[in-house]
Design a protein around this motif. Structure first.
Motif, mmCIF file in Angstrom:
data_model
loop_
_atom_site.group_PDB
_atom_site.id
_atom_site.type_symbol
_atom_site.label_atom_id
_atom_site.label_comp_id
_atom_site.label_asym_id
_atom_site.label_seq_id
_atom_site.Cartn_x
_atom_site.Cartn_y
_atom_site.Cartn_z
ATOM 1 N N LYS A 134 0.813 -1.222 0.000
ATOM 2 C CA LYS A 134 0.000 0.000 0.000
ATOM 3 C C LYS A 134 0.847 1.274 0.000
ATOM 4 O O LYS A 134 0.471 2.278 -0.582
ATOM 5 N N ARG A 135 1.991 1.239 0.649
ATOM 6 C CA ARG A 135 2.817 2.433 0.764
ATOM 7 C C ARG A 135 3.860 2.540 -0.355
ATOM 8 O O ARG A 135 4.651 3.476 -0.382
ATOM 9 N N ASN A 136 3.866 1.573 -1.255
ATOM 10 C CA ASN A 136 4.866 1.560 -2.322
ATOM 11 C C ASN A 136 4.386 2.400 -3.504
ATOM 12 O O ASN A 136 3.330 2.140 -4.081
ATOM 13 N N LYS A 137 5.193 3.402 -3.882
ATOM 14 C CA LYS A 137 4.831 4.306 -4.985
ATOM 15 C C LYS A 137 4.736 3.586 -6.334
ATOM 16 O O LYS A 137 4.121 4.084 -7.266
ATOM 17 N N THR A 138 5.376 2.426 -6.454
ATOM 18 C CA THR A 138 5.415 1.712 -7.737
ATOM 19 C C THR A 138 4.265 0.720 -7.911
ATOM 20 O O THR A 138 4.156 0.100 -8.960
ATOM 21 N N ARG A 139 3.405 0.576 -6.913
ATOM 22 C CA ARG A 139 2.373 -0.471 -6.961
ATOM 23 C C ARG A 139 1.454 -0.358 -8.177
ATOM 24 O O ARG A 139 0.975 -1.354 -8.678
ATOM 25 N N GLU A 140 1.226 0.871 -8.668
ATOM 26 C CA GLU A 140 0.323 1.036 -9.810
ATOM 27 C C GLU A 140 0.922 0.508 -11.116
ATOM 28 O O GLU A 140 0.220 0.351 -12.104
ATOM 29 N N PHE A 141 2.233 0.198 -11.126
ATOM 30 C CA PHE A 141 2.899 -0.293 -12.333
ATOM 31 C C PHE A 141 3.115 -1.808 -12.319
ATOM 32 O O PHE A 141 3.628 -2.372 -13.274
ATOM 33 N N VAL A 142 2.726 -2.457 -11.226
ATOM 34 C CA VAL A 142 3.001 -3.894 -11.061
ATOM 35 C C VAL A 142 2.413 -4.714 -12.204
ATOM 36 O O VAL A 142 3.125 -5.499 -12.842
ATOM 37 N N LYS A 143 1.137 -4.530 -12.481
ATOM 38 C CA LYS A 143 0.469 -5.346 -13.510
ATOM 39 C C LYS A 143 1.149 -5.190 -14.869
ATOM 40 O O LYS A 143 1.418 -6.171 -15.561
ATOM 41 N N GLU A 144 1.443 -3.941 -15.241
ATOM 42 C CA GLU A 144 2.087 -3.667 -16.537
ATOM 43 C C GLU A 144 3.464 -4.322 -16.639
ATOM 44 O O GLU A 144 3.769 -5.000 -17.636
ATOM 45 N N MET A 145 4.310 -4.134 -15.619
ATOM 46 C CA MET A 145 5.684 -4.649 -15.691
ATOM 47 C C MET A 145 5.712 -6.171 -15.573
ATOM 48 O O MET A 145 6.480 -6.837 -16.265
ATOM 49 N N VAL A 146 4.857 -6.735 -14.740
ATOM 50 C CA VAL A 146 4.774 -8.196 -14.609
ATOM 51 C C VAL A 146 4.340 -8.800 -15.947
ATOM 52 O O VAL A 146 4.892 -9.804 -16.397
ATOM 53 N N SER A 147 3.370 -8.173 -16.615
ATOM 54 C CA SER A 147 2.919 -8.657 -17.931
ATOM 55 C C SER A 147 4.054 -8.620 -18.946
ATOM 56 O O SER A 147 4.190 -9.543 -19.764
ATOM 57 N N ARG A 148 4.848 -7.573 -18.910
ATOM 58 C CA ARG A 148 5.980 -7.477 -19.845
ATOM 59 C C ARG A 148 6.995 -8.599 -19.608
ATOM 60 O O ARG A 148 7.485 -9.208 -20.567
ATOM 61 N N ILE A 149 7.289 -8.888 -18.351
ATOM 62 C CA ILE A 149 8.249 -9.956 -18.028
ATOM 63 C C ILE A 149 7.670 -11.314 -18.435
ATOM 64 O O ILE A 149 8.367 -12.149 -19.023
ATOM 65 N N GLU A 150 6.393 -11.536 -18.163
ATOM 66 C CA GLU A 150 5.752 -12.802 -18.565
ATOM 67 C C GLU A 150 5.756 -12.955 -20.079
ATOM 68 O O GLU A 150 5.941 -14.058 -20.598
#
Length: 174
Positions: A134-150
């Motif tokens: 919740k306190r991590n500024k990057t949390r909104e990018f998780v889905k996008e970056m995880v999808s790119r790695i997958e």
């Protein structure tokens, strides 16, 4: 293609990707029945007139050590927008992963293949220096970056499991 890439670690400098790959194979051949994880991740640090990106490559044989190296990329400006920086970190990780062609992956897998029935294994991971807390500024990018790695065939890891990006590479961005 990979000739322009230069890697280094505490023992060696100016390694070509071919030399890095040969070090990985040598490491794996020492204990071919091991549980190997090839992990690649990038971290960055904004400095006063540049942004330093470090991409780490780590081959780990669980509980039996690791071999690692880094690639440094410097952008001659402050990259202050978090999404731009995280996206560029992911791009640099994707770039290094692309050097591990199917031919290279096959060579690594062939080392472990005779030992699969004895518990040997090989996996590839993409470590992204982002977190979903919740306190991590990057949390909104998780889905996008995880999808790119997958999408490039790697198992994505985010904080706290993304230690190649958040710990190993981070150490060299300062």
């Amino acid at each position: 293609m990979s000739a322009e890439y230069k890697f280094q670690n505490l023992q060696e400098r100016n390694l070509t990707f071919e030399e890095v790959f040969n070090r990985i194979l040598l490491f794996m051949k020492r204990n071919p029945d091991g549980n190997f994880r090839l992990m690649i991740g990038t971290d960055s640090q904004v400095h006063c007139n540049r942004t330093v990106f470090i991409t780490g490559i780590v081959i780990q044989n669980e509980r039996k050590g690791a071999w690692a190296c880094i690639r440094k990329t410097v952008i001659p400006r402050k990259m202050l927008h978090l999404h731009e920086r995280i996206s560029y970190e992911t791009s640099l990780t994707e770039e290094v992963v692309s050097l591990f062609t199917d031919e290279y992956k096959d060579k690594m897998f062939e080392i472990v293949l005779p030992f699969l029935y004895k518990g040997g294994s090989f996996s590839m991971e993409g470590h992204v220096d982002i977190g979903s807390g919740k306190r991590n500024k990057t949390r909104e990018f998780v889905k996008e970056m995880v999808s790119r790695i997958e999408s490039i065939g790697l198992e994505p890891k985010i904080k706290p499991e993304a230690f190649v990006a958040s710990s190993y590479a981070n150490r060299y961005t300062k």
